[in-house]
Enzyme design. Structure first.
Site, PDB file in Angstrom:
ATOM      1  N   ASP A  67       7.969 -34.203 -22.745  1.00 15.14           N
ATOM      2  CA  ASP A  67       9.042 -33.437 -22.117  1.00 15.14           C
ATOM      3  C   ASP A  67       8.655 -32.954 -20.726  1.00 15.14           C
ATOM      4  O   ASP A  67       7.499 -33.059 -20.323  1.00 15.14           O
ATOM      5  CB  ASP A  67       9.455 -32.249 -23.015  1.00 15.14           C
ATOM      6  CG  ASP A  67       8.260 -31.515 -23.615  1.00 15.14           C
ATOM      7  OD1 ASP A  67       7.150 -31.650 -23.061  1.00 15.14           O
ATOM      8  OD2 ASP A  67       8.425 -30.827 -24.623  1.00 15.14           O
ATOM      9  N   ASN A 136       9.693 -21.568 -33.665  1.00 13.97           N
ATOM     10  CA  ASN A 136      11.003 -21.773 -34.317  1.00 13.97           C
ATOM     11  C   ASN A 136      11.150 -23.194 -34.887  1.00 13.97           C
ATOM     12  O   ASN A 136      12.240 -23.619 -35.229  1.00 13.97           O
ATOM     13  CB  ASN A 136      12.149 -21.482 -33.332  1.00 13.97           C
ATOM     14  CG  ASN A 136      12.148 -22.436 -32.142  1.00 13.97           C
ATOM     15  OD1 ASN A 136      11.291 -23.308 -32.030  1.00 13.97           O
ATOM     16  ND2 ASN A 136      13.114 -22.280 -31.248  1.00 13.97           N
ATOM     17  N   HIS A 138      10.462 -26.016 -33.253  1.00 10.01           N
ATOM     18  CA  HIS A 138      10.788 -27.096 -32.314  1.00 10.01           C
ATOM     19  C   HIS A 138       9.603 -28.039 -32.117  1.00 10.01           C
ATOM     20  O   HIS A 138       8.449 -27.647 -32.206  1.00 10.01           O
ATOM     21  CB  HIS A 138      11.358 -26.570 -30.993  1.00 10.01           C
ATOM     22  CG  HIS A 138      10.397 -25.968 -30.028  1.00 10.01           C
ATOM     23  ND1 HIS A 138      10.426 -24.636 -29.671  1.00 10.01           N
ATOM     24  CD2 HIS A 138       9.385 -26.516 -29.295  1.00 10.01           C
ATOM     25  CE1 HIS A 138       9.486 -24.400 -28.776  1.00 10.01           C
ATOM     26  NE2 HIS A 138       8.839 -25.515 -28.530  1.00 10.01           N
ATOM     27  N   GLU A 143      15.123 -28.185 -29.869  1.00 13.44           N
ATOM     28  CA  GLU A 143      15.343 -26.860 -30.455  1.00 13.44           C
ATOM     29  C   GLU A 143      16.117 -27.004 -31.770  1.00 13.44           C
ATOM     30  O   GLU A 143      16.713 -28.060 -32.038  1.00 13.44           O
ATOM     31  CB  GLU A 143      16.150 -26.004 -29.471  1.00 13.44           C
ATOM     32  CG  GLU A 143      15.451 -25.755 -28.135  1.00 13.44           C
ATOM     33  CD  GLU A 143      14.366 -24.679 -28.188  1.00 13.44           C
ATOM     34  OE1 GLU A 143      13.955 -24.279 -29.304  1.00 13.44           O
ATOM     35  OE2 GLU A 143      13.925 -24.244 -27.112  1.00 13.44           O
TER      36      GLU A 143
HETATM   37  C1  GLP Z   1       6.464 -25.997 -25.593  1.00  9.52           C
HETATM   38  C2  GLP Z   1       6.331 -27.515 -25.523  1.00  9.52           C
HETATM   39  C3  GLP Z   1       6.124 -28.090 -26.889  1.00  9.52           C
HETATM   40  C4  GLP Z   1       4.991 -27.334 -27.565  1.00  9.52           C
HETATM   41  C5  GLP Z   1       5.390 -25.913 -27.786  1.00  9.52           C
HETATM   42  C6  GLP Z   1       4.326 -25.086 -28.504  1.00  9.52           C
HETATM   43  O1  GLP Z   1       7.740 -25.584 -25.894  1.00  9.52           O
HETATM   44  N1  GLP Z   1       7.438 -28.163 -24.920  1.00  9.52           N
HETATM   45  O2  GLP Z   1       5.832 -29.465 -26.775  1.00  9.52           O
HETATM   46  O3  GLP Z   1       4.683 -27.928 -28.782  1.00  9.52           O
HETATM   47  O4  GLP Z   1       5.614 -25.354 -26.514  1.00  9.52           O
HETATM   48  O5  GLP Z   1       3.462 -24.535 -27.555  1.00  9.52           O
HETATM   49  P1  GLP Z   1       2.053 -23.947 -27.839  1.00  9.52           P
HETATM   50  O6  GLP Z   1       1.174 -25.088 -28.153  1.00  9.52           O
HETATM   51  O7  GLP Z   1       1.682 -23.286 -26.556  1.00  9.52           O
HETATM   52  O8  GLP Z   1       2.187 -22.982 -28.965  1.00  9.52           O
END
Ligand code: GLP
Length: 238
Positions: A67, A136, A138, A143
């Site tokens: 992304d 959440n 995702h 989402e």
């Molecule tokens: C962001 C990214 C996701 C990632 C998520 C969790 O939203 N787009 O790909 O998995 O955060 O982040 P973290 O690893 O910092 O908890």
């Protein structure tokens, strides 16, 4: 779904780095799907350290990021392009022409999403995709509510996701939209490894482990895939 609980974040990162590097040794032309966020930082640090000893790790690898934010240039320090340079690509021997990240600054975002899908297909599809997990549920920026057959698309980010990513933007506003691979795009990866660390992910991991599938919890789509490994540390487990 293959579940592995590691004692802590370091062990989880070590295990994921081993999976990544072993997969490249087995298939030097591997096509990777790569995440951003805090969770993969330990994996990337280990991969970089290992590849400085064995400097051909990424020579024939192709990488597609999951992304990217919309509306910021790729050289913005908060962009995922910048993140990937900082933490992985600048330090390994990957061919920059084989590192792909959606262009969130493209004039026509729909065309950009279609182009990204075509690039993945032209590379032969994703071979091994690593995922983080939003609290959440995702995955990438899909989402809750995203259909399980979705392809690369533009999303409006939820407040909780924007807040969770605010640290990357210092005192600047976090973008409101992003381009993300769809859940359907991710599910076509031949192997998937989901990483979750820390107490903040405990509820999401409990929901995932329950096996209940539903669009309200995007990661539950992974139950439909035959080749998923979930690596969690003890803090993220119940
Ligand atoms: C962001 C990214 C996701 C990632 C998520 C969790 O939203 N787009 O790909 O998995 O955060 O982040 P973290 O690893 O910092 O908890």
């Amino acid at each position: 779904m293959n579940w592995e609980t590691l004692p802590d974040y370091d062990a989880l990162s070590e295990r994921a780095a081993t999976i990544l590097l072993d997969s490249i040794r087995e298939d030097p032309k591997l096509v990777l799907g790569l995440p951003t966020g805090n969770t993969p930082l330990g994996v990337y640090a280990r991969v970089v350290a290992e590849c400085s000893r064995e400097y051909h790790c990424f020579r024939d690898v192709t990488a597609f990021n999951l992304d990217e934010y919309v509306g910021i240039p790729r050289d913005h320090p908060g962009s995922y392009f910048a993140f990937m340079q900082r933490h992985l690509f600048a330090h390994v021997d990957i061919d920059p022409t084989r590192t792909y990240i959606p262009n969130g600054a493209a004039p026509d975002l729909k065309v950009e999403c279609e182009r990204y899908e075509r690039l993945i297909a032209a590379a032969g599809g994703l071979g091994l995709t690593f995922l983080g997990l939003g609290s959440n549920g995702h995955i990438a920026f899909n989402e809750p509510g995203t259909p399980f057959d979705s392809r690369t698309h533009v999303v409006a980010l939820s407040e909780s996701t924007r807040k969770a990513n605010a640290a990357f933007f210092l005192d600047q506003p976090v973008p409101t939209h992003a381009i993300t691979m769809g859940i359907g795009t991710i599910l076509e990866s031949r192997q998937i490894v989901l990483l979750a660390s820390g107490a903040k992910k405990r509820d999401a991991i409990a929901r995932l482990r329950s096996g209940a599938q539903g669009a309200d919890f995007p990661a539950s789509a992974l139950w439909s895939h035959p080749g998923v490994s979930v690596l969690v540390d003890e803090a993220a487990s119940f």
